[in-house]
Design a protein around this motif. Structure first.
Motif, short mmCIF file in Angstrom:
data_model
loop_
_atom_site.label_atom_id
_atom_site.label_comp_id
_atom_site.label_asym_id
_atom_site.label_seq_id
_atom_site.Cartn_x
_atom_site.Cartn_y
_atom_site.Cartn_z
N ARG A 15 -18.53 -21.55 39.19
CA ARG A 15 -18.03 -21.21 37.80
C ARG A 15 -17.35 -22.09 36.98
O ARG A 15 -16.51 -21.56 35.97
CB ARG A 15 -17.17 -19.82 38.16
N LEU A 16 -17.02 -23.47 37.43
CA LEU A 16 -16.53 -24.20 36.46
C LEU A 16 -17.22 -24.81 35.42
O LEU A 16 -18.39 -24.46 35.31
CB LEU A 16 -16.30 -25.66 37.56
N LYS A 17 -16.53 -24.98 34.43
CA LYS A 17 -17.07 -25.15 33.14
C LYS A 17 -17.48 -26.61 32.95
O LYS A 17 -17.09 -27.53 32.38
CB LYS A 17 -16.00 -24.77 31.81
N MET A 18 -18.66 -27.01 33.73
CA MET A 18 -19.13 -28.13 33.81
C MET A 18 -20.22 -28.46 32.48
O MET A 18 -20.26 -27.77 31.86
CB MET A 18 -20.25 -28.44 35.04
N GLN A 19 -20.27 -29.70 32.26
CA GLN A 19 -21.06 -29.96 31.11
C GLN A 19 -22.49 -29.54 31.01
O GLN A 19 -22.93 -28.94 29.91
CB GLN A 19 -21.14 -31.61 30.93
N ASP A 20 -23.17 -29.27 32.16
CA ASP A 20 -24.32 -28.67 32.00
C ASP A 20 -24.39 -27.30 31.80
O ASP A 20 -25.16 -26.61 31.25
CB ASP A 20 -24.97 -28.87 33.73
N LYS A 21 -23.21 -26.52 31.85
CA LYS A 21 -23.04 -25.14 31.49
C LYS A 21 -22.57 -25.20 29.97
O LYS A 21 -23.12 -24.41 29.15
CB LYS A 21 -21.91 -24.67 32.23
N LEU A 22 -21.81 -26.00 29.63
CA LEU A 22 -21.48 -26.17 28.19
C LEU A 22 -22.80 -26.58 27.36
O LEU A 22 -23.08 -25.92 26.12
CB LEU A 22 -20.60 -27.04 27.86
N ILE A 23 -23.55 -27.42 27.88
CA ILE A 23 -24.94 -27.61 27.00
C ILE A 23 -25.80 -26.26 26.82
O ILE A 23 -26.36 -26.11 25.84
CB ILE A 23 -25.99 -28.56 27.79
N SER A 24 -25.86 -25.56 28.02
CA SER A 24 -26.77 -24.38 28.05
C SER A 24 -26.09 -23.22 27.11
O SER A 24 -26.95 -22.46 26.41
CB SER A 24 -26.88 -23.84 29.38
N TRP A 25 -24.78 -23.17 26.76
CA TRP A 25 -24.09 -22.46 26.00
C TRP A 25 -24.15 -22.90 24.58
O TRP A 25 -23.34 -22.32 23.87
CB TRP A 25 -22.50 -22.05 26.59
N ASP A 26 -24.73 -24.16 24.33
CA ASP A 26 -24.71 -24.97 23.22
C ASP A 26 -23.05 -25.02 22.66
O ASP A 26 -22.93 -24.85 21.54
CB ASP A 26 -25.45 -24.00 22.17
N ILE A 27 -22.28 -25.35 23.59
CA ILE A 27 -21.02 -25.73 23.07
C ILE A 27 -20.81 -27.36 23.05
O ILE A 27 -20.36 -27.84 24.23
CB ILE A 27 -19.75 -25.06 23.92
N ARG A 28 -20.81 -27.86 22.01
CA ARG A 28 -20.67 -29.41 22.08
C ARG A 28 -20.60 -29.84 20.61
O ARG A 28 -20.70 -28.98 19.53
CB ARG A 28 -22.26 -29.98 22.53
N ASP A 29 -20.34 -30.92 20.29
CA ASP A 29 -19.89 -31.45 19.17
C ASP A 29 -21.06 -32.25 18.36
O ASP A 29 -20.83 -33.19 17.57
CB ASP A 29 -18.82 -32.47 19.19
N GLY A 30 -22.21 -32.17 18.98
CA GLY A 30 -23.46 -32.87 18.26
C GLY A 30 -23.76 -33.97 19.36
O GLY A 30 -24.99 -34.37 19.07
N SER A 31 -22.91 -34.45 19.83
CA SER A 31 -23.23 -35.63 21.11
C SER A 31 -23.71 -35.01 22.37
O SER A 31 -23.26 -33.80 22.58
CB SER A 31 -22.27 -36.40 21.24
N THR A 32 -24.37 -35.62 22.91
CA THR A 32 -24.74 -35.25 24.42
C THR A 32 -23.71 -35.64 25.50
O THR A 32 -23.31 -36.92 25.64
CB THR A 32 -26.07 -35.97 25.11
#
Length: 318
Positions: free
Chosen positions: A172-189
């Motif tokens: 349940r930690l907000k790891m980057q793989d989860k943020l990517i799946s939620w489309d929470i990003r600033d345009g960069s990977t």
């Protein structure tokens, strides 16, 4: 919190506190939930509400009889049980028995000299007196006990470490793989704060990448329990079968695992948000210090394993 305050909250008695305050408005929102767990044991009938308390077998009478009929019968919301029973008979209007036939299932109470008392329903029983523990146990959500429960929760654990380990167990930690799946990003990977080659994940941070694997390897040398795996699921599978056993070396292993998870997560966040970096040895030293301080608070029975633990963790002079 006593029973009178609880009854105030449920609206059975007028609140003396300021109803306009924000805190009391929030507390009043739980009245429908709490009311279902409060029962009234009738003594002299002078305290229990005739219509709103859970004293008859059918439950509160206001759920059976309409408010209009109650008012037409010359009663009001403040009527007590003693007001509707006389000479061991209910004072029902004649038309109520035909309109509400279930009323015939209620036997009139024989009053005593004792006061009415309120109790709390718990597991098909009634507990007289109130405690927050009983209330929470009554309506808290429950689910099946997970096999790794004893890996995370035990009395000697460090609370903040246990809480974070619980989140990791459920991924349940907000790891980057989860943020990517939620489309929470600033345009960069987003990339892992350690390797800068891929998005971090639970499996990657614990303990696939070389940095975390090296830290875990140093921690493993401090444990008597042999856990050779660097794969997160493999580590959990090794610890889980033994976690409920009251053995010193098992306790040390659980403390080490939780402390390692905590400090690696802390290091990861410091690198991302504060641009502060520690070496693998510095992270290990922090883990060692946390576990050692906790072990100093625990009384162990003498054994060969305990002797080794005291030597490894430098507890001889404590």
């Amino acid at each position: 919190m006593n029973i009178s305050l609880l009854l105030d909250t449920c609206g059975m008695f007028p609140l003396r506190q300021d109803r306009s305050s924000w805190s009391w408005r929030k507390i009043l929102l739980i009245r429908p939930l709490i009311r279902n767990f409060i029962v009234c044991h009738i003594g002299d009938g002078k305290l229990g509400s005739a219509w709103f308390d859970d004293w008859p077998p059918l439950g509160p009478l206001n759920s059976l009889i309409s408010t209009r009929d109650i008012n037409r019968a010359g009663c009001n919301s403040k009527s007590t049980v003693s007001d509707i029973i006389e000479n061991r008979m209910f004072k029902w209007p004649p038309d109520w028995l035909s309109k509400y036939p279930n009323l015939q299932l209620i036997n009139a109470y024989v009053f005593t000299n004792e006061e009415d008392i309120y109790g709390w329903k718990k597991d098909d029983a009634v507990v007289f007196g109130f405690s927050v523990k009983n209330a929470w146990d009554s309506f808290r959500p429950r689910s099946a006990k997970v096999p790794w429960f004893s890996v995370v929760w035990y009395s000697q654990g460090i609370p903040k470490h246990s809480f974070l380990l619980w989140l990791v167990m459920g991924e349940r930690l907000k790891m980057q793989d989860k943020l990517i799946s939620w489309d929470i990003r600033d345009g960069s990977t987003p990339l892992c704060a350690f390797c800068k080659q891929c998005a971090d994940s639970h499996a990657h941070l614990f303990f696939s990448y070389s940095y975390s694997a090296n830290v875990w390897r140093m921690v493993q040398q401090m444990m008597i329990l042999d856990i050779r795996s660097n794969d997160w699921h493999g580590v959990v599978d090794c610890v889980t079968p033994l976690a409920s056993r009251n053995l010193a070396h098992v306790l040390v292993s659980k403390l080490c695992l939780a402390a390692t998870i905590y400090d690696l997560w802390l290091e990861r966040n410091n690198r991302i948000f504060k641009k502060v970096f520690r070496t693998e040895k510095q992270v290990f030293d922090a883990i060692f210090s946390n576990v050692r301080l906790q072990l100093m608070t625990i009384q162990f029975k003498s054994s060969s394993n305990v002797t080794r633990i005291r030597e490894i963790w430098k507890l001889e002079d404590v």
